[in-house]
Design a protein around this motif. Structure first.
Motif, PDB file in Angstrom:
ATOM      1  N   HIS A 277       4.024  29.098  -1.861  1.00  0.00           N
ATOM      2  CA  HIS A 277       4.534  27.963  -1.089  1.00  0.00           C
ATOM      3  C   HIS A 277       5.260  28.480   0.153  1.00  0.00           C
ATOM      4  O   HIS A 277       5.975  29.478   0.092  1.00  0.00           O
ATOM      5  CB  HIS A 277       5.511  27.142  -1.947  1.00  0.00           C
ATOM      6  N   LYS A 278       5.068  27.794   1.281  1.00  0.00           N
ATOM      7  CA  LYS A 278       5.732  28.198   2.509  1.00  0.00           C
ATOM      8  C   LYS A 278       7.089  27.527   2.622  1.00  0.00           C
ATOM      9  O   LYS A 278       7.201  26.301   2.500  1.00  0.00           O
ATOM     10  CB  LYS A 278       4.873  27.864   3.731  1.00  0.00           C
ATOM     11  N   LEU A 279       8.129  28.334   2.887  1.00  0.00           N
ATOM     12  CA  LEU A 279       9.463  27.799   3.103  1.00  0.00           C
ATOM     13  C   LEU A 279       9.703  27.428   4.559  1.00  0.00           C
ATOM     14  O   LEU A 279      10.214  26.358   4.869  1.00  0.00           O
ATOM     15  CB  LEU A 279      10.514  28.816   2.658  1.00  0.00           C
ATOM     16  N   ARG A 280       9.353  28.324   5.460  1.00  0.00           N
ATOM     17  CA  ARG A 280       9.617  28.080   6.878  1.00  0.00           C
ATOM     18  C   ARG A 280       8.828  29.070   7.726  1.00  0.00           C
ATOM     19  O   ARG A 280       8.297  30.063   7.223  1.00  0.00           O
ATOM     20  CB  ARG A 280      11.111  28.211   7.193  1.00  0.00           C
ATOM     21  N   ASP A 281       8.767  28.790   9.031  1.00  0.00           N
ATOM     22  CA  ASP A 281       8.182  29.731   9.974  1.00  0.00           C
ATOM     23  C   ASP A 281       9.139  30.896  10.204  1.00  0.00           C
ATOM     24  O   ASP A 281      10.356  30.782  10.009  1.00  0.00           O
ATOM     25  CB  ASP A 281       7.913  29.043  11.318  1.00  0.00           C
ATOM     26  N   GLU A 282       8.587  32.012  10.627  1.00  0.00           N
ATOM     27  CA  GLU A 282       9.418  33.125  11.050  1.00  0.00           C
ATOM     28  C   GLU A 282      10.092  32.747  12.362  1.00  0.00           C
ATOM     29  O   GLU A 282       9.494  32.094  13.220  1.00  0.00           O
ATOM     30  CB  GLU A 282       8.560  34.376  11.244  1.00  0.00           C
ATOM     31  N   GLN A 283      11.348  33.129  12.528  1.00  0.00           N
ATOM     32  CA  GLN A 283      12.072  32.762  13.734  1.00  0.00           C
ATOM     33  C   GLN A 283      13.023  33.869  14.157  1.00  0.00           C
ATOM     34  O   GLN A 283      13.407  34.735  13.374  1.00  0.00           O
ATOM     35  CB  GLN A 283      12.847  31.456  13.526  1.00  0.00           C
ATOM     36  N   ARG A 284      13.383  33.815  15.444  1.00  0.00           N
ATOM     37  CA  ARG A 284      14.336  34.783  15.988  1.00  0.00           C
ATOM     38  C   ARG A 284      15.743  34.214  15.867  1.00  0.00           C
ATOM     39  O   ARG A 284      16.011  33.068  16.241  1.00  0.00           O
ATOM     40  CB  ARG A 284      14.021  35.064  17.460  1.00  0.00           C
ATOM     41  N   PHE A 285      16.658  35.011  15.335  1.00  0.00           N
ATOM     42  CA  PHE A 285      18.049  34.594  15.200  1.00  0.00           C
ATOM     43  C   PHE A 285      18.913  35.273  16.250  1.00  0.00           C
ATOM     44  O   PHE A 285      18.585  36.366  16.744  1.00  0.00           O
ATOM     45  CB  PHE A 285      18.563  34.911  13.798  1.00  0.00           C
ATOM     46  N   ALA A 286      20.028  34.641  16.582  1.00  0.00           N
ATOM     47  CA  ALA A 286      20.895  35.133  17.649  1.00  0.00           C
ATOM     48  C   ALA A 286      21.629  36.403  17.260  1.00  0.00           C
ATOM     49  O   ALA A 286      22.060  37.169  18.131  1.00  0.00           O
ATOM     50  CB  ALA A 286      21.898  34.049  18.052  1.00  0.00           C
ATOM     51  N   SER A 287      21.789  36.640  15.973  1.00  0.00           N
ATOM     52  CA  SER A 287      22.533  37.812  15.516  1.00  0.00           C
ATOM     53  C   SER A 287      22.073  38.195  14.123  1.00  0.00           C
ATOM     54  O   SER A 287      21.415  37.408  13.425  1.00  0.00           O
ATOM     55  CB  SER A 287      24.037  37.519  15.497  1.00  0.00           C
ATOM     56  N   LEU A 288      22.437  39.406  13.696  1.00  0.00           N
ATOM     57  CA  LEU A 288      22.125  39.842  12.339  1.00  0.00           C
ATOM     58  C   LEU A 288      22.895  39.007  11.319  1.00  0.00           C
ATOM     59  O   LEU A 288      22.410  38.786  10.200  1.00  0.00           O
ATOM     60  CB  LEU A 288      22.449  41.325  12.169  1.00  0.00           C
ATOM     61  N   GLU A 289      24.072  38.529  11.697  1.00  0.00           N
ATOM     62  CA  GLU A 289      24.843  37.680  10.782  1.00  0.00           C
ATOM     63  C   GLU A 289      24.111  36.366  10.530  1.00  0.00           C
ATOM     64  O   GLU A 289      24.059  35.878   9.388  1.00  0.00           O
ATOM     65  CB  GLU A 289      26.228  37.402  11.364  1.00  0.00           C
ATOM     66  N   ALA A 290      23.529  35.795  11.595  1.00  0.00           N
ATOM     67  CA  ALA A 290      22.749  34.563  11.428  1.00  0.00           C
ATOM     68  C   ALA A 290      21.512  34.822  10.578  1.00  0.00           C
ATOM     69  O   ALA A 290      21.118  33.976   9.753  1.00  0.00           O
ATOM     70  CB  ALA A 290      22.356  34.012  12.793  1.00  0.00           C
ATOM     71  N   LEU A 291      20.891  35.988  10.768  1.00  0.00           N
ATOM     72  CA  LEU A 291      19.738  36.365   9.952  1.00  0.00           C
ATOM     73  C   LEU A 291      20.152  36.501   8.491  1.00  0.00           C
ATOM     74  O   LEU A 291      19.433  36.055   7.584  1.00  0.00           O
ATOM     75  CB  LEU A 291      19.136  37.671  10.465  1.00  0.00           C
ATOM     76  N   LYS A 292      21.311  37.107   8.255  1.00  0.00           N
ATOM     77  CA  LYS A 292      21.816  37.289   6.889  1.00  0.00           C
ATOM     78  C   LYS A 292      22.005  35.942   6.206  1.00  0.00           C
ATOM     79  O   LYS A 292      21.627  35.760   5.033  1.00  0.00           O
ATOM     80  CB  LYS A 292      23.126  38.058   6.926  1.00  0.00           C
TER      81      LYS A 292
END
Length: 312
Positions: A277-292
């Motif tokens: 099942h797909k959760l979401r598209d891959e995306q660019r985050f503003a920071s590693l904290e946002a990615l975390k």
């Protein structure tokens, strides 16, 4: 199943065969119908069944940067063909020499002198030979002259549309994994060896298995609920497949899998990852904290999903 690489290795094999020719990318339900018919004809004639494939695939040879994403690498394709009961696979190197063969020479060298073919199954839109000069009618006439029969391969439809590798790719790209599974006859999966990565995911609180893809581009991208088989046991997880746009990397696609409640060492092991099942598209985050934060949310969603729908 016997794998033969190149025409020169066919010389001792003179008992004849029934054959089909194509890319067989994905070995989907349409391919499976062709292979079932091939098995029937092989039994009727008392000879092995043979699938002729090419490496690289022709579109990869002519345009490596624009060729469609593969559904299956060669190893995966061979495993699927063996599971369908194919006796022999002839893998021809698609190179300048093969590309320049005329249709008549392809028939003579590959089908007649190489395979000693007794019966051939191909699509009625099949084209081959230099500049795609050979077609189904050419093969029928060649069969009359060279004493082998030619039959148009079956067309299998789903919801009124022909099942094809292109349609499977479209379903995967759209995140329609249920449709892809119906087209393939099984859930879509990718396999590769687990390699050491940058260990960045571990620093972000979610250690992952970095699965080697060996692909220019994957047939799907994004974050998915997945499962993986390890030592006969299926483990639930969540995976990201794509270019990791937030992290400076090598520009190649990566498959990173976080397995829930698993802490074993699987480096160097070959892992098959099944996409559910797909959760979401891959995306660019503003920071590693946002990615975390996003990764933590993906893992939480995976836990909620699998607790609600445990696998057998």
């Amino acid at each position: 199943m016997q794998l033969v690489r190149g025409l020169h290795n066919l010389l001792p094999l003179t008992q004849g065969c029934v054959a089909t020719i194509g890319n067989f990318d994905g070995v989907h339900r349409g391919h499976q119908a062709i292979l079932a018919r091939l098995r029937e004809r092989a039994i009727e004639l008392g000879v092995p069944s043979c699938v002729v494939i090419f490496e690289p695939q022709p579109r990869e040879y002519f345009g490596p940067d624009t060729a469609p994403a593969r559904l299956t690498r060669l190893r995966e394709k061979l495993e699927l063909l063996a599971a369908e009961g194919v006796d022999r696979v002839l893998c021809l190197a698609f190179n300048r020499r093969l590309r320049e063969l005329s249709a008549a020479e392809f028939v003579r060298q590959v089908l007649v002198e190489g395979l000693h073919v007794k019966h051939l199954e191909v699509g009625d839109d099949f084209r081959f030979g230099c500049d795609r000069s050979g077609d189904f009618a050419f093969l029928v006439q060649a069969g009359i002259e060279q004493d082998f029969s030619v039959e148009a391969a079956l067309t299998v439809e789903l919801d009124g549309e022909r099942i094809s590798s292109t349609r499977v790719r479209q379903a995967l790209q759209a995140g329609e994994l249920e449709l892809a599974e119906r087209l393939l006859g099984r859930p879509f999966a990718l396999a590769g060896r687990v390699l050491h990565g940058q260990k960045l995911a571990r620093q972000l609180g979610s250690p992952t298995a970095n699965v080697q893809l060996k692909r220019r581009q994957p047939p799907l991208r994004g974050v998915f609920l997945v499962s993986a088989l390890i030592d006969g046991q299926r483990h639930h997880g969540v995976a990201n497949i794509g270019l990791r746009p937030t992290v400076v990397g090598d520009g190649l696609p990566h498959l990173e899998v976080h397995l829930l409640e698993f802490a074993g060492d699987i480096y160097g092991r070959r892992l098959t990852v099944v996409f559910h099942h797909k959760l979401r598209d891959e995306q660019r985050f503003a920071s590693l904290e946002a990615l975390k934060i996003a990764i933590a949310a993906d893992v939480a969603a995976a836990r909620a999903y699998w607790l609600g729908q445990p696998l057998d």
